[in-house]
Design an enzyme around this catalytic site. Structure first.
Site, PDB file in Angstrom:
ATOM      1  N   LYS A 182      29.739  39.227  33.093  1.00 19.22           N
ATOM      2  CA  LYS A 182      30.356  39.854  31.928  1.00 19.22           C
ATOM      3  C   LYS A 182      31.857  39.569  32.012  1.00 19.22           C
ATOM      4  O   LYS A 182      32.581  40.205  32.768  1.00 19.22           O
ATOM      5  CB  LYS A 182      30.057  41.363  31.934  1.00 19.22           C
ATOM      6  CG  LYS A 182      30.403  42.065  30.620  1.00 19.22           C
ATOM      7  CD  LYS A 182      31.863  42.408  30.599  1.00 19.22           C
ATOM      8  CE  LYS A 182      32.277  43.042  29.287  1.00 19.22           C
ATOM      9  NZ  LYS A 182      33.753  43.055  29.133  1.00 19.22           N
ATOM     10  N   GLU A 258      37.678  44.166  43.843  1.00 17.99           N
ATOM     11  CA  GLU A 258      39.002  43.571  44.046  1.00 17.99           C
ATOM     12  C   GLU A 258      39.874  44.182  42.967  1.00 17.99           C
ATOM     13  O   GLU A 258      39.802  43.820  41.797  1.00 17.99           O
ATOM     14  CB  GLU A 258      38.926  42.046  43.932  1.00 17.99           C
ATOM     15  CG  GLU A 258      40.115  41.336  44.547  1.00 17.99           C
ATOM     16  CD  GLU A 258      41.266  41.202  43.574  1.00 17.99           C
ATOM     17  OE1 GLU A 258      42.211  42.031  43.665  1.00 17.99           O
ATOM     18  OE2 GLU A 258      41.238  40.305  42.735  1.00 17.99           O
ATOM     19  N   CYS A 292      47.078  39.918  40.504  1.00 14.58           N
ATOM     20  CA  CYS A 292      47.057  41.067  41.414  1.00 14.58           C
ATOM     21  C   CYS A 292      47.796  40.759  42.706  1.00 14.58           C
ATOM     22  O   CYS A 292      48.244  41.662  43.410  1.00 14.58           O
ATOM     23  CB  CYS A 292      45.619  41.478  41.712  1.00 14.58           C
ATOM     24  SG  CYS A 292      44.598  40.137  42.341  1.00 14.58           S
ATOM     25  N   GLU A 389      51.932  48.229  38.747  1.00 13.93           N
ATOM     26  CA  GLU A 389      51.757  46.783  38.716  1.00 13.93           C
ATOM     27  C   GLU A 389      52.428  46.239  37.459  1.00 13.93           C
ATOM     28  O   GLU A 389      52.107  46.650  36.341  1.00 13.93           O
ATOM     29  CB  GLU A 389      50.260  46.450  38.702  1.00 13.93           C
ATOM     30  CG  GLU A 389      49.915  45.238  39.502  1.00 13.93           C
ATOM     31  CD  GLU A 389      48.410  45.042  39.667  1.00 13.93           C
ATOM     32  OE1 GLU A 389      48.038  44.074  40.329  1.00 13.93           O
ATOM     33  OE2 GLU A 389      47.628  45.842  39.139  1.00 13.93           O
TER      34      GLU A 389
END
Length: 485
Positions: A182, A258, A292, A389
């Protein structure tokens, strides 16, 4: 015909279920937008809950066939997938750039990285070994075997639409699992192109299914509710990861996560500053900062901070900004308008608390979702940009005088994916690296990703590892057999 035109002519736009390309059950479509122009250039089928269930059922039917396929044959299929991806490097790079926005140079780098997962796991497929030993008390043998875990649901993000797919598909298929992929709604085309490539490489019908969906919550919930699903692998935000872990817990589904990062980049007093700036550009600007693993906070020793910030700002100022598909572009647009708004909000908060803009600091006045390469100096500890982030081309610099303070600041986060450290003293570098709370450390390196290495974080940055031999073991169950002969 351009590389993008060729890619679009080859790329299916329906769902891949049981080896066939089928429309959405209700006919709905997802519009794909080019971030450089903010215009729709394609659309793909959007899976319904019923489509998702059908994909799992197809994967369940294909599972015993693929699991019983000899490892060498699985290896050959993965190797062929690698070769096809490399042959079509320019097409894939153009497709990635068009739907994601990243510069062609970044897109080509991603494609090479993505293909390497197929090559690496084609080699690992024949190395899924167990052990045999005599029980310490004697009398029987301990046989340990590895079996495919079952149907795996793979959920990938938009920032690396090719590499995050192959990093999951490769080990799953090497271990003998079937999968339902997906992909992110912002970047479905690359995933569908990979699905088509897998069929061409020789993957049996139902082993790889691809179901883009803009009703992600309902579709993913339906996927995880199916009894056949025994593995979830997700790459994305920690917030979404928590939700998925709760859902997976209902059926005790093995989960690899993750998740988010907040990577510190530490420059010690004795660092080679030219090398540190080069590493900083790679750690910060790879993929335009939308990674990331991107360096998120720069801790620089006071004695070298002025020189480092000046050189860093100079390098950032020289970056050529433009449409990703332009060969001269070094930094493309961010993925969407919301991403630009978030980055600018973090920058303005930092500036409001005293940060000094060395370069950049705003969205340029042009069509598309752009943000200038930015260096902020003397960032206050209370600034939100140090806690969140950034996911954009912005580098906040904090000065320190004591190494232990830098370590404390680097670890003062719920995340622990990667840390970067520059020093010419290897002994000190290894000491500090050992104290950094991260699953990965780049010591005098601005890049840590490697298909042969175990990629993953600690704390709220995730569970499990991708890549390396460990990446394939995530898709297996350990079976212990007690016997005697």
């Amino acid at each position: 015909m351009t590389a993008l035109q060729q890619a679009l002519s080859r790329c299916p736009t329906d769902l891949l279920i049981d080896g066939k390309w089928v429309p959405s059950g209700d006919g709905s479509r997802i519009k794909v937008v080019d971030p450089a122009t903010a215009e729709v250039f394609a659309d793909v089928a959007s899976a319904t809950v019923e489509d998702a269930v059908a994909a799992v059922e197809a994967a369940e039917r294909a599972l015993p066939i693929w699991a019983d396929t000899p490892p060498r044959e699985r290896s050959v299929v993965l190797r062929r997938a690698y070769e096809l991806m490399i042959e079509r490097r320019e097409e894939f790079a153009a497709l990635i750039s068009a739907e994601n926005g990243k510069a062609l140079a970044d897109a080509r780098a991603e494609l090479n990285y993505a293909a390497e997962f197929f090559r690496w796991f084609s080699e690992e497929a024949v190395r899924l070994s167990g052990t045999i030993q005599t029980a310490p008390a004697g009398g029987y043998r301990i046989v340990v075997d590895r079996a495919p875990i079952g149907v795996a649901v793979l959920i990938t993000p938009w920032n690396y639409p090719a590499a995050m797919a192959t990093r999951k598909i490769g080990p799953a298929l090497a271990a003998g699992c079937s999968v339902v992929l997906k992909p992110a709604s912002d970047t479905p085309l690359t995933a569908l192109a990979i699905g088509a490539l897998m069929l061409e490489a020789g993957v049996p019908a139902g082993v790889v299914n691809v179901v883009p969906a803009n009703r992600s919550s309902a579709v993913v919930s339906a996927l995880l509710a199916q009894p056949a699903v025994r593995k979830l692998s997700f790459t994305g935000s920690t917030e979404v990861g928590r939700i998925l872990l709760k859902q997976a817990a209902e059926r005790v589904i093995s989960s690899s996560m993750e998740l988010g990062g907040n990577a510190p980049f530490i420059v010690l007093a004795d660092a080679d500053l030219d090398a540190a700036v080069q590493g900083a550009m790679l750690a910060k600007m790879r993929n335009g900062g939308e990674a990331c693993t991107a360096a998120n906070r720069f801790y620089v020793h006071e004695s070298v901070a002025d020189e480092f910030s000046a050189k860093f700002a100079e390098a950032m100022r020289a970056v050529r900004v433009g449409p990703g598909l332009d060969e001269n572009t070094e930094l493309g647009p961010l993925v969407n308008e919301a991403a630009v708004a978030k980055v600018d909000e973090l920058v303005q908060d930092a500036v409001g608390k005293g940060a000094v803009i060395r370069t950049g600091g705003q969205a340029p006045d042009r069509t598309g979702y752009y943000y200038e390469p930015t260096v902020l100096d003397n960032v206050a500890p209370s600034s939100a940009i140090l806690d969140e982030e950034i996911f954009g081309p912005v580098a906040p610099i904090v000065r320190f005088t004591d190494v232990e303070d830098a370590i404390r600041l680097a670890n003062d986060t719920p995340y622990g994916l990667v840390s970067y450290l520059y020093t010419t003293d290897l002994r000190e570098g290894m000491r500090v690296a050992g104290k950094l709370e991260a699953g990965m450390v780049g010591l005098n390196r601005g890049l840590v990703s490697d298909p042969a290495a175990p990629f993953g974080g600690v704390k709220e940055s995730g569970l499990g590892r991708e890549g390396g031999h460990e990446g394939m073991l995530e898709y297996t169950e350990t079976k212990y057999i007690a016997t005697d002969w």
